[in-house]
Write a protein that holds these residues in place. Sequence first.
Motif, PDB file in Angstrom:
ATOM      1  N   VAL A 161       0.839  -1.198   0.000  1.00 41.89           N
ATOM      2  CA  VAL A 161       0.000   0.000   0.000  1.00 41.89           C
ATOM      3  C   VAL A 161       0.875   1.250   0.000  1.00 41.89           C
ATOM      4  O   VAL A 161       0.626   2.208  -0.751  1.00 41.89           O
ATOM      5  CB  VAL A 161      -0.956   0.007   1.207  1.00 41.89           C
ATOM      6  N   ALA A 162       1.914   1.241   0.838  1.00 41.77           N
ATOM      7  CA  ALA A 162       2.831   2.384   0.876  1.00 41.77           C
ATOM      8  C   ALA A 162       3.475   2.607  -0.485  1.00 41.77           C
ATOM      9  O   ALA A 162       3.622   3.750  -0.943  1.00 41.77           O
ATOM     10  CB  ALA A 162       3.900   2.154   1.944  1.00 41.77           C
ATOM     11  N   THR A 163       3.843   1.525  -1.148  1.00 46.35           N
ATOM     12  CA  THR A 163       4.447   1.622  -2.478  1.00 46.35           C
ATOM     13  C   THR A 163       3.477   2.252  -3.467  1.00 46.35           C
ATOM     14  O   THR A 163       3.838   3.156  -4.239  1.00 46.35           O
ATOM     15  CB  THR A 163       4.877   0.230  -2.968  1.00 46.35           C
ATOM     16  N   ASP A 208     -12.267  -2.364   0.826  1.00 44.95           N
ATOM     17  CA  ASP A 208     -13.305  -1.404   0.414  1.00 44.95           C
ATOM     18  C   ASP A 208     -12.703  -0.123  -0.163  1.00 44.95           C
ATOM     19  O   ASP A 208     -13.432   0.761  -0.627  1.00 44.95           O
ATOM     20  CB  ASP A 208     -14.281  -1.100   1.548  1.00 44.95           C
ATOM     21  N   GLY A 209     -11.361  -0.036  -0.139  1.00 44.79           N
ATOM     22  CA  GLY A 209     -10.680   1.095  -0.770  1.00 44.79           C
ATOM     23  C   GLY A 209     -10.480   2.305   0.109  1.00 44.79           C
ATOM     24  O   GLY A 209      -9.861   3.290  -0.324  1.00 44.79           O
ATOM     25  N   SER A 210     -10.959   2.264   1.356  1.00 46.33           N
ATOM     26  CA  SER A 210     -10.881   3.463   2.195  1.00 46.33           C
ATOM     27  C   SER A 210      -9.476   3.761   2.707  1.00 46.33           C
ATOM     28  O   SER A 210      -9.231   4.845   3.239  1.00 46.33           O
ATOM     29  CB  SER A 210     -11.861   3.350   3.370  1.00 46.33           C
ATOM     30  N   VAL A 211      -8.537   2.832   2.542  1.00 43.43           N
ATOM     31  CA  VAL A 211      -7.147   3.098   2.912  1.00 43.43           C
ATOM     32  C   VAL A 211      -6.453   3.950   1.850  1.00 43.43           C
ATOM     33  O   VAL A 211      -5.390   4.512   2.085  1.00 43.43           O
ATOM     34  CB  VAL A 211      -6.376   1.775   3.136  1.00 43.43           C
ATOM     35  N   PHE A 212      -7.076   4.074   0.686  1.00 49.74           N
ATOM     36  CA  PHE A 212      -6.445   4.756  -0.442  1.00 49.74           C
ATOM     37  C   PHE A 212      -7.002   6.155  -0.644  1.00 49.74           C
ATOM     38  O   PHE A 212      -8.163   6.431  -0.348  1.00 49.74           O
ATOM     39  CB  PHE A 212      -6.670   3.963  -1.736  1.00 49.74           C
ATOM     40  N   ASN A 213      -6.150   7.021  -1.209  1.00 48.33           N
ATOM     41  CA  ASN A 213      -6.594   8.293  -1.750  1.00 48.33           C
ATOM     42  C   ASN A 213      -6.894   8.108  -3.232  1.00 48.33           C
ATOM     43  O   ASN A 213      -6.623   7.049  -3.809  1.00 48.33           O
ATOM     44  CB  ASN A 213      -5.522   9.360  -1.539  1.00 48.33           C
ATOM     45  N   GLU A 214      -7.415   9.127  -3.847  1.00 49.83           N
ATOM     46  CA  GLU A 214      -7.829   9.032  -5.245  1.00 49.83           C
ATOM     47  C   GLU A 214      -6.685   8.553  -6.142  1.00 49.83           C
ATOM     48  O   GLU A 214      -5.577   9.080  -6.089  1.00 49.83           O
ATOM     49  CB  GLU A 214      -8.323  10.395  -5.735  1.00 49.83           C
ATOM     50  N   GLY A 215      -6.975   7.528  -6.949  1.00 50.43           N
ATOM     51  CA  GLY A 215      -6.011   7.023  -7.918  1.00 50.43           C
ATOM     52  C   GLY A 215      -5.063   5.965  -7.397  1.00 50.43           C
ATOM     53  O   GLY A 215      -4.380   5.300  -8.186  1.00 50.43           O
ATOM     54  N   GLU A 216      -5.013   5.778  -6.073  1.00 51.55           N
ATOM     55  CA  GLU A 216      -4.053   4.836  -5.502  1.00 51.55           C
ATOM     56  C   GLU A 216      -4.515   3.389  -5.616  1.00 51.55           C
ATOM     57  O   GLU A 216      -3.692   2.494  -5.822  1.00 51.55           O
ATOM     58  CB  GLU A 216      -3.793   5.184  -4.029  1.00 51.55           C
ATOM     59  N   GLN A 217      -5.804   3.156  -5.474  1.00 55.98           N
ATOM     60  CA  GLN A 217      -6.291   1.774  -5.499  1.00 55.98           C
ATOM     61  C   GLN A 217      -6.079   1.126  -6.862  1.00 55.98           C
ATOM     62  O   GLN A 217      -5.770  -0.063  -6.944  1.00 55.98           O
ATOM     63  CB  GLN A 217      -7.767   1.702  -5.112  1.00 55.98           C
ATOM     64  N   GLU A 218      -6.231   1.903  -7.928  1.00 55.53           N
ATOM     65  CA  GLU A 218      -6.001   1.357  -9.264  1.00 55.53           C
ATOM     66  C   GLU A 218      -4.563   0.870  -9.408  1.00 55.53           C
ATOM     67  O   GLU A 218      -4.303  -0.185 -10.005  1.00 55.53           O
ATOM     68  CB  GLU A 218      -6.305   2.404 -10.329  1.00 55.53           C
ATOM     69  N   ILE A 219      -3.646   1.629  -8.844  1.00 51.88           N
ATOM     70  CA  ILE A 219      -2.236   1.222  -8.884  1.00 51.88           C
ATOM     71  C   ILE A 219      -2.033  -0.038  -8.061  1.00 51.88           C
ATOM     72  O   ILE A 219      -1.415  -1.003  -8.516  1.00 51.88           O
ATOM     73  CB  ILE A 219      -1.336   2.368  -8.366  1.00 51.88           C
TER      74      ILE A 219
END
Length: 348
Positions: free
Chosen positions: A101-103, A275-286
């Motif tokens: 996730v950090a990456t 559910d994607g809430s750990v991510f900011n916009e655009g991060e989950q796709e990566i």
Amino acid sequence: MTKKQTKRILRIVFIIASITSLAFVPWILVKAWILPLPDTVQEQVNETIGHGLDGMIVYVDQSGKPPELFAAGWHNRENEIPADPKALFKIGSISKLYVAVATAKLVKDHRLSLDKTLADYLPELEGRIANADKITLRLMVQHRSGIPNFTDTPGYWEDISRDNRETLELVLNKPADFDPDKKYSYSNTNYLLIGEILDKTLGYSHHQYIKKEILIPLELNNTYSLLSEVDLDDVMSGYYEGYDDDIKYNDFINPAGSMLATAEDAGIFLRALNDGSVFNEGEQEIYSSIYVYEHTGLLPGYSSIAKYHKDIDAVVIQFVNTGGGYSWNLSEIVYNRIVKILKRQKSS
């Protein structure tokens, strides 16, 4: 011989073969598998301790219900301290989810590129790790680099307190297991190197970054990067078959699996990951393009399973503080039984 007779003979042969194969399966596993399914998760956890495991913690977060914690066995068997569902636990390779996730976050922030190579990031390793100029960050995250796994080194587990550089020395100047991107092969060395890349890119420890970008926003106040950060009394003891002493004091410090968490914290993180809430916009796709959404963890004396089950919208975390022998096989059987109990409860 008639067709009917042939079928009958084949059926007998199959039965004999099945019975014969069972002779080679440990009966503790057969017993755990064939026992009638209990009505509740707590009953299953209690039953599992009867199979010889020292202690167990389970966290269930199912949609529409308050999260639940279950525990049985020992937190510390020498002092006969009962298992504490809120104890800290060495989560082993589940740590890789946080690193991945950090990456993804740093890639979205254009501070890292998935297409840059190991040689680009750590040029001092060119010539010391085969194909360093061809192995991209993406391939390391995905375990498709071909870099040998340091934990496969003979005698590795006899001294796991080596620092990252000492650990890396175990695989330097060794041939690649395969050419980059030719196949998948799980290697802890990938994540040791990713940790080094993160530290160099950030200019400070990636542990601090994970805390700032993941743990604090999710209010994971019972998740830690290293054993040295916690009170050891809060850590569930670890045991290994054939070895009497508590081995929770063994300090595994590299980014491939150094973290500790309560089952509840691990469950909250896994829910946020899925559910994607750990991510900011655009991060989950990566993230979705590079790594998985569930994981297991294994360290001497500790095994863990962290998965999200979409069909019942449930996160199930399982911690077991016994290693060696058939403990991992037993843990997997029990985990699957717990999920079956939840599915049965959901459908009733």
